[in-house]
Design a protein around this motif. Structure first.
Motif, PDB file in Angstrom:
ATOM      1  N   PHE A   1     -17.785  21.008  24.858  1.00  0.00           N
ATOM      2  CA  PHE A   1     -17.193  19.745  25.294  1.00  0.00           C
ATOM      3  C   PHE A   1     -15.680  19.888  25.174  1.00  0.00           C
ATOM      4  N   ASP A   2     -14.989  19.690  26.283  1.00  0.00           N
ATOM      5  CA  ASP A   2     -13.531  19.815  26.311  1.00  0.00           C
ATOM      6  C   ASP A   2     -12.916  18.634  27.047  1.00  0.00           C
TER       7      ASP A   2
ATOM      8  N   ARG B   1     -16.684  12.809  32.406  1.00  0.00           N
ATOM      9  CA  ARG B   1     -16.962  13.840  31.405  1.00  0.00           C
ATOM     10  C   ARG B   1     -16.757  15.230  31.998  1.00  0.00           C
ATOM     11  N   PHE B   2     -16.016  16.081  31.289  1.00  0.00           N
ATOM     12  CA  PHE B   2     -15.888  17.495  31.634  1.00  0.00           C
ATOM     13  C   PHE B   2     -16.492  18.307  30.484  1.00  0.00           C
ATOM     14  N   ASP B   3     -17.388  19.229  30.792  1.00  0.00           N
ATOM     15  CA  ASP B   3     -17.877  20.155  29.778  1.00  0.00           C
ATOM     16  C   ASP B   3     -18.182  21.494  30.446  1.00  0.00           C
TER      17      ASP B   3
ATOM     18  N   SER C   1     -18.892  15.059  35.479  1.00  0.00           N
ATOM     19  CA  SER C   1     -19.989  14.104  35.505  1.00  0.00           C
ATOM     20  C   SER C   1     -19.563  12.748  34.987  1.00  0.00           C
ATOM     21  N   ALA C   2     -20.464  11.786  35.166  1.00  0.00           N
ATOM     22  CA  ALA C   2     -20.323  10.517  34.468  1.00  0.00           C
ATOM     23  C   ALA C   2     -20.597  10.763  32.989  1.00  0.00           C
TER      24      ALA C   2
ATOM     25  N   SER D   1       3.010  30.696  37.243  1.00  0.00           N
ATOM     26  CA  SER D   1       3.036  32.133  37.581  1.00  0.00           C
ATOM     27  C   SER D   1       1.961  32.418  38.624  1.00  0.00           C
ATOM     28  N   GLY D   2       2.388  32.606  39.866  1.00  0.00           N
ATOM     29  CA  GLY D   2       1.448  32.912  40.928  1.00  0.00           C
ATOM     30  C   GLY D   2       0.646  31.721  41.392  1.00  0.00           C
ATOM     31  N   GLU D   3      -0.370  31.974  42.190  1.00  0.00           N
ATOM     32  CA  GLU D   3      -1.194  30.911  42.763  1.00  0.00           C
ATOM     33  C   GLU D   3      -2.100  30.308  41.705  1.00  0.00           C
ATOM     34  N   ILE D   4      -2.296  29.004  41.812  1.00  0.00           N
ATOM     35  CA  ILE D   4      -3.214  28.301  40.924  1.00  0.00           C
ATOM     36  C   ILE D   4      -4.185  27.455  41.740  1.00  0.00           C
ATOM     37  N   LYS D   5      -5.278  27.084  41.095  1.00  0.00           N
ATOM     38  CA  LYS D   5      -6.184  26.068  41.625  1.00  0.00           C
ATOM     39  C   LYS D   5      -6.411  25.046  40.513  1.00  0.00           C
ATOM     40  N   MET D   6      -6.119  23.803  40.813  1.00  0.00           N
ATOM     41  CA  MET D   6      -6.298  22.712  39.860  1.00  0.00           C
ATOM     42  C   MET D   6      -7.323  21.735  40.411  1.00  0.00           C
ATOM     43  N   LEU D   7      -8.321  21.412  39.603  1.00  0.00           N
ATOM     44  CA  LEU D   7      -9.310  20.420  40.009  1.00  0.00           C
ATOM     45  C   LEU D   7      -9.029  19.116  39.285  1.00  0.00           C
ATOM     46  N   THR D   8      -8.991  18.020  40.038  1.00  0.00           N
ATOM     47  CA  THR D   8      -8.743  16.708  39.457  1.00  0.00           C
ATOM     48  C   THR D   8      -9.919  15.786  39.742  1.00  0.00           C
ATOM     49  N   ALA D   9     -10.233  14.931  38.775  1.00  0.00           N
ATOM     50  CA  ALA D   9     -11.322  13.962  38.940  1.00  0.00           C
ATOM     51  C   ALA D   9     -10.815  12.574  38.576  1.00  0.00           C
ATOM     52  N   SER D  10     -11.239  11.585  39.345  1.00  0.00           N
ATOM     53  CA  SER D  10     -10.847  10.204  39.096  1.00  0.00           C
ATOM     54  C   SER D  10     -11.983   9.285  39.538  1.00  0.00           C
TER      55      SER D  10
END
Length: 586
Positions: free
Chosen positions: A273-274, A322-324, A436-437, A574-583
């Protein structure tokens, strides 16, 4: 199993510095004891009597609390546990909420005061009122019920630490069930104790003169109530991370063990769980003292600035996203499972929203086929599936999963929606970021591949509950049209690609993936954002208006961006990134 991108920069103990309160934090019995003696002395210099409350969250070790206050030599001492109703009475009054199920109870609507004998509370309160001089102390769960304190200390604790103590034999509060299975104790905590204690605590945040932390036995820490509230205020207006925790499991793998530099001698790590305030801790640093507090304190104390008015109006003081992490790299399949539909979870468990999910494949093994199970096959026979599930539960046959459930190939960065009612599980050799929820224990296991738990006991199976929730119209064609490969590009230009990756319209969460080699702006839209850096070593979250300092996030870390931030900037370091966002979707 092949693992790439070993950045080794995952921060397992993130903290937030809170300046201006360096002299309002203490560590160790000696420093805390000295401060308490001075506080008591200051009260007694003004009046003949001093009343001190040490109010506790269920799970706090009261013997450790007593060790702090014995040197104060109180004239009157009240142990709150002695005012509680007898165990057999409490068990009878709360029995309906526990149920006969190994895992699931019913969310309790009662109050913490219902645990106590009213006459005993009245008598103890009268004793405090009528004592004419000296130091009077009440210590334990519910001390605030006894009236007004001159010095009010709240002794807090995270749910995860409580669960670890359950495993080591600690009983539920004021019970004698130390030898009960951990599942039973967690059920009592989740459905009863923690709910009642959170409501009680929420009403008293502004009364705390001090907050005491005893997560690390023998090393107590204490801050003033002013420092505590200032820390929560600060966190509610800037990006922050929770302290993650990691746990083994029967299907566990080795990706986190390798990537996050976890204990190399551990058998495996199944999940982490993070990004779950109900479970995780926040670390607040005041000078040289770092205090670990339940992240739920922030949700309860500053819900509007954290969640946003729109989200607060819908969910109240609950964190809905929730992110895990689920690690099967070198491990095995998760259990085949389904989550309850909204009406079912409301009717059966008293929860007002359900456990909708999605799997974002943070990584997969590139040397062999990786897959997940998702949705039933076309023309699957519910009666035959139920019959075979029950035969498998009895140990008569292995459940023929591929006869009834689609086996779907998956690869790194696939994002699969899983609305409640959809049969699913991740296969071996995958690393899943589960978005997730928040309701997080409502999983109906249908088949666990013939395994037993780490304790040697078969894990709970809920075929009857599962069959009442499986949506058999979510078949092969339906999942292909609705749940697989649903990404849509929203914006694309040199150095910036923004895609909406989910979730399905039946779910309330929206997710976007930012693929960047240059900065891009994003907006909270009156919703808290939860983010994870799913590719690249490092990125920064920067304020548009300078209201917070640049915040650094590393590969696979989850962070929370309060709604009060408004607009923010995602900056590749540093270099290319991928960021995932949830709302929360509008």
């Amino acid at each position: 199993m092949k693992i790439k991108n070993k950045y080794h920069n995952y921060d397992k103990h993130p903290y937030k510095e809170i300046p201006g309160f360096e002299k309002e934090a203490w560590e160790g019995r000696e420093g805390i004891g000295s401060e308490l003696r001075q506080a008591v002395k200051a009260v007694l210099e003004k009046q003949k009597k001093a009343v001190l409350f040490l109010d506790c969250y269920p799970g706090v070790d009261k013997e450790e609390i007593f060790a702090l206050i014995r040197p104060l030599q109180p004239a009157v001492f009240i142990d709150m546990d002695t005012l509680a109703k007898p165990e057999e009475v409490m068990e009878k009054e709360f029995d309906d909420y526990m149920t006969d199920d190994r895992v699931f109870g019913i969310l309790c609507h009662k109050k913490l005061k219902d645990f106590f004998d009213p006459q005993a509370l009245e008598s103890a309160g009268k004793k405090l009122r009528e004592t004419e001089g000296g130091l009077c102390i009440a210590a334990g769960v519910g001390a605030g019920f006894l009236g007004q304190a001159d010095i009010y200390i709240y002794c807090d604790m995270t749910r995860w630490e409580i669960q670890l103590r359950y495993r080591r034999g600690m009983p539920n509060w004021n019970r004698s069930n130390g030898q009960a299975p951990s599942l039973t104790k967690v059920k009592c905590g989740f459905f009863i104790e923690w709910r009642l204690a959170d409501r009680y605590k929420e009403e008293r945040y502004d009364q705390f003169d001090y907050v005491l932390e005893t997560e690390d036995a023998g090393r107590p820490k204490m801050i003033t109530g002013a420092a505590f509230r200032a820390g929560l205020d600060a966190l509610s207006r800037q990006p922050f991370r929770l302290e993650p925790y990691f746990d083994p499991g029967v299907w566990g793998g080795h990706w986190m063990q390798t990537m996050f530099d976890l204990d190399p001698d551990a058998k495996n790590f199944a999940w982490s769980f993070d990004g779950v305030p109900e479970e995780n801790a926040i670390n607040l640093k005041f000078g040289d003292v770092t205090v670990k507090l339940p992240a739920m304190d922030l949700v309860l104390y500053r819900p509007r600035s954290l969640l946003g008015e729109r989200v607060y109006a819908r969910f109240g003081a609950e964190f809905p996203i929730r992110f895990d992490l689920l690690d099967t790299m070198g491990g095995g399949n998760l259990s085949l499972q389904v989550h309850p539909l909204t009406k079912y979870i409301q009717d059966q468990f008293g929860m007002h929203y359900t456990q909708d999910e999605s799997y974002y494949f943070l990584d997969t093994d590139e040397e062999e086929e990786t897959y997940m199970y998702l949705g039933v096959k076309e023309h699957a026979d519910p009666a035959a599936m139920e019959r075979d599930l029950k035969r498998a539960e009895r140990g008569e046959i292995p459940f023929p999963a591929e006869t009834y459930v689609n086996k779907v190939p998956v690869k790194k960065h696939d994002h699969i929606s899983i609305p409640a009612g959809t049969v699913h599980c991740s296969g071996k050799n995958t690393m899943v970021l589960e978005i997730s929820a928040t309701p997080y224990i409502f999983t109906f296991k249908l088949w666990d591949w013939g395994r037993v738990g780490l304790d040697g006991i078969p894990r709970p199976i809920h075929v009857d509950r599962g069959m009442k929730n499986i949506q058999f119209d979510r078949d092969t064609r339906w999942i292909q049209e609705n749940l697989l490969h649903q990404e849509k590009t929203i914006r694309e230009e040199e150095g910036i690609r923004i895609e909406r990756t989910g979730l399905h319209r039946l779910e309330f969460i929206d997710t976007y993936r930012y693929s960047l080699t240059k900065p891009a702006e994003a907006a909270c839209g009156d919703s808290v954002h939860v983010i994870n850096l799913v590719e690249g070593a490092c990125a920064q979250i920067q304020s548009i208006d300078g209201s917070f300092a640049p915040f650094e996030i590393h590969y696979a870390e989850t962070a929370i961006l309060p709604a009060a931030i408004g607009r923010y900037r995602i900056v590749p370091v540093s270099g290319e990134i991928k960021m995932l966002t949830a709302s929360v979707r509008r």
